[in-house]
Design an enzyme around this catalytic site. Structure first.
Site, PDB file in Angstrom:
ATOM      1  N   LYS A   1      11.109   8.199   4.269  1.00  0.00           N
ATOM      2  CA  LYS A   1      12.173   8.075   5.261  1.00  0.00           C
ATOM      3  C   LYS A   1      13.513   7.809   4.590  1.00  0.00           C
ATOM      4  O   LYS A   1      14.576   8.192   5.110  1.00  0.00           O
ATOM      5  CB  LYS A   1      11.851   6.978   6.266  1.00  0.00           C
TER       6      LYS A   1
ATOM      7  N   GLY B   1      -3.341  16.788   4.758  1.00  0.00           N
ATOM      8  CA  GLY B   1      -3.928  15.602   5.377  1.00  0.00           C
ATOM      9  C   GLY B   1      -4.409  14.589   4.359  1.00  0.00           C
ATOM     10  O   GLY B   1      -4.337  14.801   3.148  1.00  0.00           O
TER      11      GLY B   1
ATOM     12  N   GLY C   1       1.430  22.361   7.741  1.00  0.00           N
ATOM     13  CA  GLY C   1       2.566  22.213   8.642  1.00  0.00           C
ATOM     14  C   GLY C   1       2.456  21.016   9.555  1.00  0.00           C
ATOM     15  O   GLY C   1       3.025  21.000  10.640  1.00  0.00           O
TER      16      GLY C   1
ATOM     17  N   GLY D   1       0.779  -1.221   0.000  1.00  0.00           N
ATOM     18  CA  GLY D   1       0.000   0.000   0.000  1.00  0.00           C
ATOM     19  C   GLY D   1       0.816   1.279   0.000  1.00  0.00           C
ATOM     20  O   GLY D   1       1.994   1.308  -0.374  1.00  0.00           O
ATOM     21  N   THR D   2       0.160   2.346   0.421  1.00  0.00           N
ATOM     22  CA  THR D   2       0.771   3.669   0.413  1.00  0.00           C
ATOM     23  C   THR D   2       2.048   3.701   1.241  1.00  0.00           C
ATOM     24  O   THR D   2       3.066   4.259   0.822  1.00  0.00           O
ATOM     25  CB  THR D   2      -0.222   4.710   0.944  1.00  0.00           C
TER      26      THR D   2
ATOM     27  N   HIS E   1      24.680   4.218  29.626  1.00  0.00           N
ATOM     28  CA  HIS E   1      25.406   5.478  29.431  1.00  0.00           C
ATOM     29  C   HIS E   1      26.597   5.253  28.491  1.00  0.00           C
ATOM     30  O   HIS E   1      27.336   4.276  28.639  1.00  0.00           O
ATOM     31  CB  HIS E   1      25.916   5.988  30.778  1.00  0.00           C
TER      32      HIS E   1
END
Length: 457
Positions: A52, A262, A176, A41-42, A435
């Site tokens: 991406k 949209g 936006g 699909g899309t 860390h």
């Protein structure tokens, strides 16, 4: 006419549809998956994955441009549009081949053609009818435009923007939200003069206000222009350019206009209403367990009101397959589904914004804490700024996690687990993060809300 009978017929092979098909087949169901284009699909072919890939190419360009800051001698000679396209298409092709193999391995029958829902329930494709004990509607969405704004020529949707064979010199982006700010990020990194026009008061207006303001500051520093709070009025184009006029009379002229206002539900002309499925503004009306008003007909993905995200489609597809199989899966509300905007910097969130939490519990019932990525060693190393914001109920669980900074999309799954499991900061505080990692920034916020900050005052 030929009839074919399956346990499950899925109309639409995008994220929600193929996830439902894969899970149902895994549970022993016979499955037909009807798709007019390509399975995936899309998201796979025209959305998530190719955009991406573009964003990663843009990151590489920025890294080369800024290499001297890291003591690396490198130069950016330019952007090879054909090369970027080849890279992007190669990624999509590999993922598509893998998906095809997975679907085949699960024994799913893929039907290529445009399907139409019929009573039964069934899906008609040409002269063939595919009858299922259950039917799942998963027909996805399309790029919206505005009344009077016709797509064509130099006025593009995101699908057409992906197919451009040039790097424009200038672009105006109408909208936006996620799509608009992602394309703005890519194009600016490629050397394009970009202006975003957003009718609401902030970029990514559905996010927590701290993230919206943070992205606006970051884009201002990068040189991405934007107009906020004034509505679009009209657009005119010539052979060479597009001119956009706002309601206050201000105009912007560029090579192209990207319309990113949209996506709408792709439900028209597919026989839904004729078969008894109710629609509301084009969206399928379904209950919390994704049942339509027609027995044994279900709906998933972008056609169901709510977040339009590929991973929401995955989740809903799996949910319905398990519901049909009698497994009684847990309902996951939209608020517990993570959102990521893959811009530079990234924006990621899950749960309630501070404003939403205050509306629900009152301002005195909410505590929010922001940890600045300036205090995070790994963020300093990779050269990103931003914040981690955690919202909790006073003396209660974490209600929302909101992040802005490069690569923070990789952190949001922890936020999803914390919000979904209604964990208290005090529960999480003992689990010190590795860390140096960016995840430490989340840990610092949880420590602070638990009343024992480490690298913060």
């Amino acid at each position: 006419m030929t009839d074919h009978t399956f346990d499950l017929v899925v109309l639409g092979g995008g994220s929600g549809g193929y996830a439902a098909a894969l899970r149902a087949a895994e549970l022993g169901k016979t499955v037909a998956l009807v798709e007019k284009d390509k399975v995936g699909g899309t998201c796979l072919h025209r959305g998530c994955i190719p955009t991406k890939a573009l964003l990663h190419a843009a990151e590489v360009a920025d890294t080369a441009r800024e290499a001297a800051a890291y003591g690396i001698r490198a130069t950016l000679e330019g952007i090879d549009a054909a090369g970027v396209r080849s890279y992007r298409e190669g990624i999509v092709a590999k993922k598509y081949k893998g998906l095809e193999g997975l679907v085949k391995a699960r024994g799913i029958t893929v039907v290529t053609g445009e399907g139409r829902l019929e009573a039964g329930p069934a899906v008609r494709v040409g002269d063939d009818v595919y009858r299922g004990t259950d039917v799942i509607l998963a027909t996805g969405s399309y790029s919206r435009t505005l009344p009077g704004l016709e797509i064509g020529g130099r006025i593009l949707t995101s699908e057409q923007a992906l197919e451009l064979d040039e790097i424009p010199s200038s672009v105006v982006i109408l909208g936006g939200g996620v799509i608009g700010v992602e394309f703005a990020s890519v194009w600016h990194s490629f050397g394009v003069d970009v202006t975003i026009v957003e009718a609401l008061d902030h970029l990514v207006p559905n996010e927590d206000l701290s993230l919206s303001k943070g992205l606006e500051r970051a884009y201002r520093r990068r040189g991405i222009q934007y107009s906020l709070g004034v509505r679009f009025q009209s657009a005119t184009q010539t052979v060479d350019a597009v001119t956009v006029t706002l309601e206050d009379g201000k105009t912007f002229t560029a090579d192209y206009l990207l319309v990113a206002v949209g996506r709408g539900p792709a439900t028209a002309g597919l026989g839904y209403e004729e078969a008894g499925v109710a629609l509301d503004r084009g969206f399928v009306v379904a209950d919390e367990r994704l049942r339509t008003g027609v027995p044994h007909v279900w709906a998933v993905g972008d056609i169901v009101p709510g977040l339009q995200l590929a991973h929401r489609g995955f989740q809903q597809g799996i949910f319905v397959a398990e519901e049909i199989a009698g497994l009684s899966p847990v309902v996951i509300p939209d608020a517990q589904i993570p959102k990521v905007t893959y811009s530079h910097p990234e924006v990621a969130s899950v749960g309630l914004t501070e404003a939403q939490a205050a509306e629900r519990l009152g301002a005195d019932g909410v505590v929010a804490y922001e940890y600045n990525l300036a205090g995070n060693g790994k963020s300093e190393i990779i050269g990103t700024s931003g914040i981690v914001k955690v919202v909790r109920e006073k003396d209660g669980p974490v209600l929302g996690v909101h992040l802005i900074g490069d690569r923070v999309g990789e952190l949001i799954t922890e936020g999803q687990l914390v919000v979904g499991w209604e964990a208290h900061p005090e529960d999480i505080a003992p689990f010190i993060h590795a860390h140096p990692t960016q995840s430490e920034a989340l840990g610092e916020a949880f420590l602070a809300l638990a009343g024992k900050p480490l690298h913060a005052l």
